[in-house]
Structure formats: structure tokens, C-alpha cells
Design an enzyme around this catalytic site. Structure first.
Site, PDB file in Angstrom:
ATOM      1  N   GLY A 123     -11.952  11.538  -3.153  1.00  0.00           N
ATOM      2  CA  GLY A 123     -11.756  12.528  -2.096  1.00  0.00           C
ATOM      3  C   GLY A 123     -11.654  13.942  -2.611  1.00  0.00           C
ATOM      4  O   GLY A 123     -12.400  14.834  -2.187  1.00  0.00           O
ATOM      5  N   LEU A 137     -15.478   6.543   2.707  1.00  0.00           N
ATOM      6  CA  LEU A 137     -16.419   7.502   3.284  1.00  0.00           C
ATOM      7  C   LEU A 137     -15.811   8.469   4.291  1.00  0.00           C
ATOM      8  O   LEU A 137     -16.440   9.463   4.640  1.00  0.00           O
ATOM      9  CB  LEU A 137     -17.601   6.764   3.915  1.00  0.00           C
ATOM     10  N   ARG A 173     -13.473  10.434   3.663  1.00  0.00           N
ATOM     11  CA  ARG A 173     -12.988  11.613   2.943  1.00  0.00           C
ATOM     12  C   ARG A 173     -13.807  11.941   1.695  1.00  0.00           C
ATOM     13  O   ARG A 173     -13.717  13.042   1.180  1.00  0.00           O
ATOM     14  CB  ARG A 173     -11.516  11.407   2.546  1.00  0.00           C
ATOM     15  N   LYS A 206     -19.504   5.566  -8.445  1.00  0.00           N
ATOM     16  CA  LYS A 206     -19.282   6.885  -7.861  1.00  0.00           C
ATOM     17  C   LYS A 206     -19.915   7.986  -8.698  1.00  0.00           C
ATOM     18  O   LYS A 206     -20.390   8.989  -8.164  1.00  0.00           O
ATOM     19  CB  LYS A 206     -17.780   7.139  -7.695  1.00  0.00           C
ATOM     20  N   CYS A 256       5.448  19.649 -17.929  1.00  0.00           N
ATOM     21  CA  CYS A 256       6.627  20.517 -17.840  1.00  0.00           C
ATOM     22  C   CYS A 256       7.309  20.366 -16.484  1.00  0.00           C
ATOM     23  O   CYS A 256       8.533  20.434 -16.375  1.00  0.00           O
ATOM     24  CB  CYS A 256       6.244  21.984 -18.031  1.00  0.00           C
ATOM     25  N   CYS A 266      -2.327   6.762  -0.990  1.00  0.00           N
ATOM     26  CA  CYS A 266      -3.270   6.859   0.130  1.00  0.00           C
ATOM     27  C   CYS A 266      -3.528   5.484   0.742  1.00  0.00           C
ATOM     28  O   CYS A 266      -3.666   5.352   1.954  1.00  0.00           O
ATOM     29  CB  CYS A 266      -4.583   7.465  -0.354  1.00  0.00           C
TER      30      CYS A 266
END
Length: 201
Positions: free
Chosen positions: A25, A55, A57, A70, A157, A171
């Protein structure tokens, strides 16, 4: 430079090198805008294949490429958008090869969705003194930060170590708004272009 290239890049000519770790994404919109802007070489690192659930995103892929790597799908889209760009594909990133890969690029974009890889990217970029932009998103909310060598804090950090898996959402668990992913990914591309042009903060 041929006339077609002059016309294509009449508003900006960059021709630098960027590495994107993740062609999902966040990476989709970043890759598209960097390719359109004229980044001369784009490295794409991802081991996953396109799935139908991606698909909503991951706009660099399409239905006809479900099941395809991909990296290969993203390369095909870039070639159709801007055939002048050199594309390097990496289907595996690990502690053994990441420093060698990162060292070849002017800017790195962390478009991954797992903390282990985010820390791996951070540590390699700090070691190789390479700038990078981290981003993450879940649901409607996203964040990003850009690290410039010797000028600010890095990802480690801020986030000392990867959180325990049961302590964070994802997600796949909580969903994500495709347009929000595109917004954050586009901001990552903007950060890369700002750094390469030496403008902004």
C-alpha cells in the site's frame, strides 16, 4: 537528452536513485510518484505476491496480476508509465544483504508492514549513512518520519525495539483505509524528492 525526455521532465529532472522496501500500500503510491518525477533508478524489494485483498489500496497492481510477484507487477507498471527508468528488483531482504543493497541508493523508503524489517532498514541506513523515510498506517491513522544522517534521531532512537506481536494492531486485524495509505505513501515520495532536491525541512 531526447526531446521526449525534455518534455516529460520539463518541470523537474531528478535522475537519482531510490530504494523502496515494500511494494504494498505505502510503496505503491511512493513508487508511482517517484517514477513519474524522473527518479533514474528505482530499487523495489518485496517477497510477496499480489493478492485480491491487496487491490483496494495497492494501486500499482491490478486484478490480472493476482498471483504475480509484487516486484514484477510494480516493474511492469513503471515500465508502462516511464520506460526510461532503470528498475532493480530484490525478492529477499535480510541482515546478510541489506547493507549492500542500501549502499547503492541515494534515498531509502521504508514501506514495510512489519517491525523486524523496519528495524533492519533503520540499522542498515544508519550504518551506511543513508537517509530514509519510515511510515506506518493502521485504520485511518498514519505516521511518518525522515532520518537524515548526522542531523536527527533515527527510528531506533524513537522506538527502542520491536514491540511484542500481541501488543500492536495490524491492517489484517483492524483494516486500513486505502486512500489514507495512498496519502502517507505519497508523503514518503515527497520526502524523498525534497531530500534529493535539497529543499524543505
Amino acid at each position: 537528452m531526447i526531446n521526449e525526455q525534455l518534455e516529460r521532465y520539463s518541470r523537474n529532472i531528478l535522475l537519482k536513485e531510490a530504494l523502496l522496501v515494500g511494494a504494498g500500500g505505502l510503496g505503491s503510491s511512493s513508487i508511482l510518484y517517484l517514477a513519474a518525477a524522473g527518479i533514474g533508478t528505482i530499487g523495489i524489494a518485496d517477497k510477496d505476491k499480489v493478492e485480491l485483498s491487496n487491490l483496494n489500496r495497492q494501486i500499482i497492481h491490478n486484478t490480472g496480476r493476482v498471483g504475480k510477484l509484487k516486484t514484477e507487477s510494480a516493474k511492469q507498471t513503471i515500465n508502462e508509465l516511464n520506460p526510461d527508468i532503470k528498475i532493480n528488483i530484490y525478492n529477499e531482504i535480510s541482515s546478510k544483504n541489506i547493507s549492500g543493497i542500501v549502499s547503492q541508493y541515494d534515498f531509502v523508503i521504508d514501506a514495510t508492514d512489519n517491525f523486524e524489517t523496519k528495524f533492519l532498514i533503520n540499522d542498515a541506513c544508519v550504518k551506511e549513512e543513508k537517509p530514509f523515510c519510515h511510515a506506518g498506517i493502521v485504520g485511518f491513522q498514519g505516521q511518518l518520519m525522515t532520518y537524515v544522517p548526522n542531523k536527527g534521531c533515527c527510528y531506533r532512537c524513537v522506538f527502542k525495539e520491536p514491540p511484542k506481536k500481541e501488543c500492536v494492531s495490524s491492517c489484517s486485524m483492524d483494516g486500513v483505509l486505502g486512500a489514507a495509505v495512498g496519502t502517507i505513501g505519497t508523503l514518503q515520495a515527497t520526502e524523498a524528492i525534497k531530500y534529493i532536491l535539497g529543499t524543505g525541512e
